[in-house]
Enzyme design. Structure first.
Site, PDB file in Angstrom:
ATOM      1  N   GLU A  73     -10.820  -1.452  14.223  1.00 32.24           N
ATOM      2  CA  GLU A  73      -9.709  -2.585  14.493  1.00 32.24           C
ATOM      3  C   GLU A  73     -10.134  -2.761  16.079  1.00 32.24           C
ATOM      4  OE1 GLU A  73      -5.527  -2.269  12.614  1.00 32.24           O
ATOM      5  OE2 GLU A  73      -5.860  -0.425  13.435  1.00 32.24           O
TER       6      GLU A  73
ATOM      7  N   GLY B 213       0.762  -1.220  -0.089  1.00 35.60           N
ATOM      8  CA  GLY B 213       0.077   0.051   0.084  1.00 35.60           C
ATOM      9  C   GLY B 213       0.798   1.281   0.034  1.00 35.60           C
ATOM     10  N   ALA B 214       0.102   2.360  -0.334  1.00 38.69           N
ATOM     11  CA  ALA B 214       0.815   3.608  -0.321  1.00 38.69           C
ATOM     12  C   ALA B 214      -0.163   4.601   0.451  1.00 38.69           C
ATOM     13  CB  ALA B 214       1.354   4.230  -1.455  1.00 38.69           C
ATOM     14  N   GLY B 215      -0.611   4.259   1.557  1.00 35.07           N
ATOM     15  CA  GLY B 215      -1.563   5.049   2.278  1.00 35.07           C
ATOM     16  C   GLY B 215      -0.860   5.786   3.385  1.00 35.07           C
TER      17      GLY B 215
ATOM     18  N   GLY C  80       2.108   3.557   5.045  1.00 34.26           N
ATOM     19  CA  GLY C  80       3.247   2.866   4.041  1.00 34.26           C
ATOM     20  C   GLY C  80       3.650   4.199   3.315  1.00 34.26           C
TER      21      GLY C  80
ATOM     22  N   LYS D  22       2.979   0.008  23.675  1.00 30.21           N
ATOM     23  CA  LYS D  22       2.276   0.544  22.455  1.00 30.21           C
ATOM     24  C   LYS D  22       0.803   0.341  22.478  1.00 30.21           C
ATOM     25  CE  LYS D  22       0.808   2.067  18.119  1.00 30.21           C
ATOM     26  NZ  LYS D  22       1.040   1.689  16.701  1.00 30.21           N
TER      27      LYS D  22
ATOM     28  N   ASN E 275      -1.488  -2.899  14.793  1.00 28.89           N
ATOM     29  CA  ASN E 275      -2.026  -2.729  16.133  1.00 28.89           C
ATOM     30  C   ASN E 275      -1.961  -3.967  16.969  1.00 28.89           C
ATOM     31  OD1 ASN E 275      -1.587   0.234  16.288  1.00 28.89           O
ATOM     32  ND2 ASN E 275      -3.703   0.346  15.346  1.00 28.89           N
TER      33      ASN E 275
END
Length: 308
Positions: free
Chosen positions: A269, A7-9, A12, A185, A102
């Site tokens: 999520e 992806g290029a979101g 990414g 995290k 996550n």
């Protein structure tokens, strides 16, 4: 080093652009619509008051013809199965897979498919969004990424990645305690998501209510107790940071899941961030009633026909 970015979101695109600028040989595995956008406009990242634009190579499903050295996996948890199938042709005998998802449930699924020796651990502390115009916007003051092998060893891909990031403005470093980092995290994010989703407000708005601080502190305590039961109690610095972040009366922060909930997003999520943590707590005899209340609310949202 040859790196495939899934992806290029928001995530990414941000890290991929900086790696490309540092000289990595990158390929972005994207859908046709995003590929067309990238061909026309390039990969654009707006960060710290400036806009970076770069032409980047793209690949479509079925277009991978040889292995990559490293795969950067930046999908949402609910898209993991499809992501595994998409990147599988890029995995060779020496390939390392770095997921920036996550929680930790994804590790078992990646280990089962590719082998635990090649699946790294990773954690990214960053807020980015991908706009309809194709621009990745970096909203948080920081962009910390931690990565490493879970046994503490440092394969050449980890060292090479650290070297690439050292040539960028990104705060990214190899970690010999990556599983602990991931738990820390997770604890912060789960408490923050539970708090801002259940009470439908920013941290500052919640702190202005009569019981806001006590609820936040109780949620933080539930997360810490579960982590401790699994041998990963947050270290003092991480615990203090989570406490400050989630009880700051001036904060305008809300978890990305809370923003997605407010926007009516069809998929969240919640299972990876809250459901899995609650179940691990139950297995260790740790009750988490406030986390469970937030998770139940999110399950109600997900079950509504409009969210199907």
């Amino acid at each position: 080093m040859r790196i495939l970015v899934l992806g290029a979101g928001a995530i990414g695109g941000y890290y991929g652009l900086h790696l490309a600028e540092a000289g990595a040989e990158l390929g972005f595995l994207v859908r046709e619509r995003r590929a067309a956008q990238l061909r026309q406009d390039g990969l654009v990242v707006a960060s710290r008051g400036e806009e970076r634009r770069r032409s980047v190579p793209t690949l479509l499903a079925g277009g991978i013809d040889r292995p990559f050295d490293l795969i950067l996996l930046t999908c949402k948890a609910y898209d993991l199965d499809a992501a595994i199938e998409a990147v599988a042709p890029a995995v060779g005998p020496e390939t390392a897979v770095l997921p920036l998802l996550n929680g930790i449930a994804h590790l078992d699924r990646l280990d089962a498919r590719f082998g635990a020796d090649r699946v790294l651990g990773g954690a990214a502390y960053i807020a980015t969004t991908l706009g309809a115009d194709g621009i990745v916007r970096h909203a948080s003051p920081g962009d910390l990424m931690l990565f490493g092998r879970r046994d503490g060893e440092a394969p050449w891909q980890v060292e090479a990645l650290a070297g690439l990031f050292a040539r960028t403005p990104v705060t990214a470093r190899a970690s010999g305690t990556i599983l602990q980092d991931m738990w820390e995290k997770w604890c912060m994010l789960a408490a923050g998501a539970a708090l801002t989703c259940l009470l439908r407000g920013t941290v500052g708005e919640i702190m202005a209510t009569e019981a806001g601080r006590s609820i936040a502190e109780a949620m933080i305590a539930e997360c810490r107790a579960i982590a401790a039961a699994h041998g990963h109690a947050p270290r003092p610095e991480a615990a203090a940071q989570a406490q400050r972040m989630l009880t700051d009366p001036a904060s305008r922060w809300a978890a990305s899941m809370a923003r997605d909930l407010e926007a009516g997003a069809p998929r969240l999520e919640s299972e990876a961030i809250l459901g899995d943590l609650i179940r691990r707590g139950a297995a260790a005899g740790i009750a988490a009633p406030l986390l469970a209340a937030a998770h139940s609310q999110l399950q109600v949202h997900g079950a509504r026909p409009a969210a199907a």
